[in-house]
Design an enzyme around this catalytic site. Structure first.
Site, PDB file in Angstrom:
ATOM      1  N   SER A  68       7.617  21.546 -16.262  1.00  0.00           N
ATOM      2  CA  SER A  68       7.113  20.342 -17.259  1.00  0.00           C
ATOM      3  C   SER A  68       6.636  21.193 -18.621  1.00  0.00           C
ATOM      4  CB  SER A  68       6.123  19.565 -16.957  1.00  0.00           C
ATOM      5  OG  SER A  68       5.742  18.544 -18.031  1.00  0.00           O
ATOM      6  N   HIS A  69       7.127  20.150 -19.660  1.00  0.00           N
ATOM      7  CA  HIS A  69       6.568  20.659 -21.035  1.00  0.00           C
ATOM      8  C   HIS A  69       5.081  20.809 -21.185  1.00  0.00           C
ATOM      9  CE1 HIS A  69      10.715  19.481 -21.724  1.00  0.00           C
ATOM     10  NE2 HIS A  69      10.816  20.134 -23.070  1.00  0.00           N
ATOM     11  N   SER A  70       4.360  19.770 -20.152  1.00  0.00           N
ATOM     12  CA  SER A  70       3.010  19.680 -20.334  1.00  0.00           C
ATOM     13  C   SER A  70       2.116  20.102 -19.275  1.00  0.00           C
ATOM     14  CB  SER A  70       2.597  18.152 -20.623  1.00  0.00           C
ATOM     15  OG  SER A  70       1.310  17.769 -20.439  1.00  0.00           O
TER      16      SER A  70
END
Length: 130
Positions: free
Chosen positions: A11-13
């Protein structure tokens, strides 16, 4: 070695991935390894080839690994890694991030093979909510 398929959440986060892992922890036993490759090395938003590579290695207990990516560059980075460093039994699935992760974890918790876990994750795109 583990008899269970491992799961990698890309994930980007880091916070988003941690939330999904928390949810999976309620649905699947600790025997299913759920490893995060989320954010960048410095804690920012983004994706990291090296974090994904490390997560795949950590998640692989011998039964295979299913990789789920949230969107955009996380998918492209995971594809690039798996093309550069192919590993038997490691599968990137085209699945919704949350629903696919839930389906993968629940299926993995039954001791299913990597092909079955991957199929369950991909089938999650057809789940209706209403």
């Amino acid at each position: 070695m583990s008899d269970y398929v491992g799961i990698v959440l890309v994930s980007h986060s880091a916070r988003l991935a941690a939330g999904v892992r928390e949810l999976l922890g309620e649905l699947a036993p600790d025997t299913v390894r759920v490893v995060l490759a989320a954010g960048t090395e410095d804690g920012g938003l983004g994706t990291s080839y090296d974090l994904i590579a490390g997560a795949v290695a950590e998640a692989d207990g011998g039964a295979g690994v299913v990789v789920l990516a949230d969107l955009g560059s996380s998918v492209l980075t995971a594809v690039t890694l798996l093309e550069d460093e192919p590993r038997p039994g490691v599968v990137l699935v085209d699945a919704p991030f949350v629903e696919g992760a839930v389906a993968a974890a629940v299926t993995a918790s039954t001791g299913a093979a990597v092909t079955e876990v991957a199929a369950a994750a991909e089938d999650a795109r057809t789940f209706r909510k209403l």
